[in-house]
Design an enzyme around this catalytic site. Structure first.
Site, short mmCIF file in Angstrom:
data_model
loop_
_atom_site.label_atom_id
_atom_site.label_comp_id
_atom_site.label_asym_id
_atom_site.label_seq_id
_atom_site.Cartn_x
_atom_site.Cartn_y
_atom_site.Cartn_z
CG LEU A 1 2.41 12.35 -2.57
CD1 LEU A 1 1.27 12.97 -3.35
CD2 LEU A 1 2.93 13.32 -1.54
N GLY A 2 2.15 7.96 -1.10
CA GLY A 2 1.45 6.90 -0.38
C GLY A 2 1.18 5.71 -1.26
CD GLN A 3 2.20 0.72 -2.29
OE1 GLN A 3 2.89 1.61 -2.74
NE2 GLN A 3 2.50 -0.53 -2.48
N GLY A 4 -1.86 3.52 -2.25
CA GLY A 4 -3.31 3.49 -2.15
C GLY A 4 -3.86 2.12 -2.46
N GLY A 5 -5.16 2.00 -2.31
CA GLY A 5 -5.79 0.72 -2.53
C GLY A 5 -5.52 0.16 -3.91
CG PHE A 6 -7.69 0.69 -6.62
CD1 PHE A 6 -8.20 -0.57 -6.84
CD2 PHE A 6 -8.43 1.59 -5.90
CE1 PHE A 6 -9.45 -0.92 -6.36
CE2 PHE A 6 -9.68 1.25 -5.41
CZ PHE A 6 -10.19 -0.01 -5.65
CB VAL B 1 -0.42 8.37 -4.49
CG1 VAL B 1 -0.72 9.80 -4.90
CG2 VAL B 1 -1.69 7.55 -4.52
CE LYS C 1 -4.48 5.06 -5.94
NZ LYS C 1 -5.46 5.36 -4.93
CG ASP D 1 -11.45 2.37 1.70
OD1 ASP D 1 -11.69 2.21 2.92
OD2 ASP D 1 -10.32 2.23 1.22
#
Ligand code: NAG
Ligand code: NAG
Ligand code: NAG
Ligand code: NAG
Ligand code: NAG
Ligand code: NAG
Ligand code: NAG
Length: 644
Positions: free
Chosen positions: A323-328, A331, A345, A442
């Site tokens: 779904l995405g690349q998060g800060g940590f 996902v 995550k 954030d």
């Protein structure tokens, strides 16, 4: 006679009934390279991939190597558990290593030595290196020992050199008796990528180096190709695991043949006593890291998801489910066997957490519950990776609507206003809940997720809080997004709730104008969104910058127009330069809800973002930022019901 049979039987049975050993996940030393990565866009995925591959290999074997990518940002990795760790303990030790090693980032390589395992990553093939300038010895205890002790160490170490390079698994362990009260325990282990000759040279070098620790009671040699340790306390795991399964058949035969015996009851009793004593000794030997206690705690917790459950739910981390690349971390979407959808995550920059800390952190965050916050359902805390499990929101994030000319039409003013109020309520809760005051750090459109009815839910809160004492580069770069960050936080790292208020203000202006604050760096518009809005506000021409999508709606009535203007004013109040002038979130909520005259905002900060020297990778990092994937997710079997 009868007694000697019993004793023999007990010895064999004690081999069979192996209690979990000690993962020895204490960190001895970590060194990071001096060179920075070459291109972060290429480096990060390679690095994460390498750790994942090694993690998978170590679940079935005690060693693993991986190569991901090529060129200056290619990643070569090696992970190895020492020969006396059980598979379970190997996973625990590696979990610790892979959690800590990423803190070397943005340097392009590093190695970490633990008491039970080793891991190294570089951008070149180092698989045959056995000594090097970064090698070191760590002497453990300054208690001076006798000359006899020294002699015993030299003898045991010498044996380990010969045995280690001769064994198929490059592992050697031994004990050398000093006197009736005292022994020396030694362990040596070479990386499996070395040739026997290289292993031998490495161990010879290590044995020469380690003897410099004498007369200390404890010494460790950390070489490029091997690890060696001696100690006056028995740190070895009781039985080399590899021999166990082969004993099983024989033991079974003996047990069966003896079952008819009248001594069965006595045997059982003695075995129970033996095991209890054995366990007690085990417990004493185990240091602060109590793997058993931890795993019991996790198994009893409803927050704990089995690693295999998560793996299955995401179809083995299928790219389609990303779904995405998060800060940590990255996902993924997942579907549990009961049909529930989750967002998973997979953390990679996780340099503070140990398994226990991680669990406690998750416990804390999951207790923060509010209708406008994305729920954290739990974690996989003790597996090979640190994983967080969230509720899944099908409509993804707000930025996908307001910055999109077509999708933007689905959000009329009433819906946008509800999203604004919902976000404000969520922030009030984070800032003012008495148990754990949380500053999000954030807030941005990409972190506002929308549920089926397009209600706002704030994502990714709590994590930044856990990183607040971490001064490393990565956390600074990640814990905020340029353009949303309050000037005092950006310039001086001053962090209060007012930093969130600033970001919220920017968000309001984006929702009203449909303009992306970050776009200011491209040619599209050169001033920052905040200053554009401020100028229009001064000239009383804010209508000119309303999102055309909003104005196209026939039903924007005069009441709505008044409300839109009010939201702009609140946005400007939130983005004032002086933090003390910005309202608190609860006052913001009141301003939004009530119809009263608002104070006039003072000027916003006029920062020239182009001059800011910040590694702006965070633009690309958000909770959900991938396009719609239309791969279908394989159905999962019902055998692995969650959670425990
Ligand atoms: C590793 O060893 C170096 C050199 O002795 C030392 O400066 C550093 O603090 C050690 N690091 C850790 C994590 O123990
Ligand atoms: C990094 O690599 C990507 C993909 O090849 C490329 O688009 C980007 O320009 C590179 N960045 C730098 C700073 O070289
Ligand atoms: C472990 O090392 C041995 C020897 O190099 C190799 O044959 C084996 O494939 C390795 N195991 C894994 C999982 O890489
Ligand atoms: C490793 O990375 C450094 C710096 O990023 C680069 O100078 C070097 O050429 C790379 N090594 C290889 C073998 O590509
Ligand atoms: C071990 O190897 C290192 C690095 O090559 C070298 O500096 C050191 O002198 C060697 N020590 C011994 C005792 O051979
Ligand atoms: C050092 O060793 C002695 C005995 O060998 C032991 O009593 C003491 O606790 C050790 N100290 C540390 C800090 O490990
Ligand atoms: C071993 O320990 C006993 C009792 O603690 C002591 O009397 C004896 O002298 C010790 N022997 C040696 C060789 O140190």
């Amino acid at each position: 006679m009868k007694k000697s049979i019993l004793v023999a039987l007990m010895v064999i049975l004690s081999l069979l009934i192996r209690s979990e050993g000690n993962a020895r996940s204490k960190i001895i030393n970590m060194t990071c390279d001096q060179q920075l990565e070459n291109n972060i866009t290429l480096f990060m995925p390679n690095f994460v991939r390498t750790m994942e591959i090694i993690g998978t290999l170590l679940r079935t074997s005690r060693n693993g190597t991986a190569i991901s990518g090529t060129g200056p940002d290619g990643n070569y990795g090696l992970g190895q558990c020492y020969g006396d760790l059980s598979p379970q303990d190997c996973i625990l030790c590696y979990a610790e290593a892979r959690t800590i090693l990423p803190s070397c980032f943005p340097h392009n390589g590093g190695r970490i030595y633990l008491d039970g395992c080793f891991m190294r990553v570089q951008n070149y093939s180092f698989f045959h290196e056995y000594t090097g300038p970064n090698d070191m010895v760590v002497c453990g205890n300054t208690t001076a020992k006798s000359g006899l002790f020294g002699a015993a160490v030299r003898e045991a170490v010498g044996n380990a050199v010969v045995e280690g390079s001769g064994n198929w698994d490059y592992f050697a362990r031994g004990e050398s008796v000093v006197n009736v009260n005292e022994s020396v325990f030694v362990m040596a282990d070479c990386w499996r990528t070395l040739s026997p000759a290289e292993c031998r040279r490495c161990l010879e070098n290590a044995s020469a180096a380690i003897s410099k620790c004498l007369p200390s009671s404890e010494g460790r040699a950390l070489n490029s190709g091997c690890f060696m340790r001696y100690s006056d306390t028995d740190f070895l795991n009781p039985i080399p695991v590899a021999t166990i399964s082969s004993n099983r058949g024989m033991v079974l035969a003996i047990v069966v043949s003896i079952v008819s015996s009248v001594t069965v009851l006595t045997v059982a009793l003695m075995i129970i006593l033996y095991i209890m004593k054995h366990r007690l000794i085990q417990k004493k030997r185990r240091g602060s890291y109590d793997a058993k206690k931890l795993s019991k705690m996790l198994n009893d917790s409803s927050l704990h998801f089995k690693y295999s459950t998560i793996e299955k739910a995401t179809s083995n981390w299928n790219e389609c489910n990303k779904l995405g690349q998060g800060g940590f971390g990255t996902v993924y979407k997942g579907v549990l066997s009961d049909g529930r959808e989750i967002a998973v995550k997979r953390l990679f920059f996780n340099n503070k957490f140990r398994a226990t800390d991680f669990y406690n952190e998750v416990n804390m965050i999951s207790s923060v519950e509010h209708k406008n916050l994305v729920r954290l359902l739990g974690c996989s805390c003790s597996g090979p990776e640190s994983i967080l499990v969230y509720e899944y929101l099908p409509n993804l994030s707000l930025d996908r609507f307001i910055f999109d000319a077509t999708k933007g039409k689905t959000l009329n003013w009433q819906k946008r206003f509800l999203i604004i109020s919902g976000t404000a309520e969520g922030l009030v809760y984070l800032h003012e809940n008495t148990k754990n005051r949380i500053i999000h750090r954030d807030i941005k459109a990409a972190n506002i997720l929308l549920d089926l009815r397009l209600r706002a839910k704030i994502a990714d809160f709590g994590l930044a809080r856990s990183f607040q004492d971490d001064q490393s580069h990565i956390s600074t770069a990640i814990a905020g997004t340029l353009g949303y960050m309050a000037p005092e936080y950006l310039a001086h790292g001053q962090l209060t709730e007012k930093a969130d208020v600033y970001s919220f203000g920017v968000l309001l202006l984006e929702i009203v104008t449909g303009m992306e604050n970050n776009k200011s760096k491209t040619a599209e518009y050169t001033d920052s969104l905040v200053s554009i809005v401020w100028n229009h506000f001064q000239e009383d021409t804010v209508e000119e910058i309303f999102d055309p999508n909003l104005m196209m709606q026939h039903y924007v009535n005069t009441n709505d127009l008044k409300e839109i203007k009010k939201v702009i004013q609140v946005g400007l109040l939130c983005t004032q330069e002086a933090p003390s002038l910005r309202p608190s979130m609860s006052i913001v909520l009141k301003m939004l809800a009530k119809d009263e005259t608002l104070p006039l905002p003072s000027n916003p900060p006029f920062i020239d973002e182009k001059t800011m020297e910040l590694n702006d990778i965070s633009d690309k990092l958000q909770f959900y930022n991938y396009g719609d994937n239309d791969c279908s997710i394989a159905t999962v079997s019902h055998s692995d019901f969650y959670p425990r």
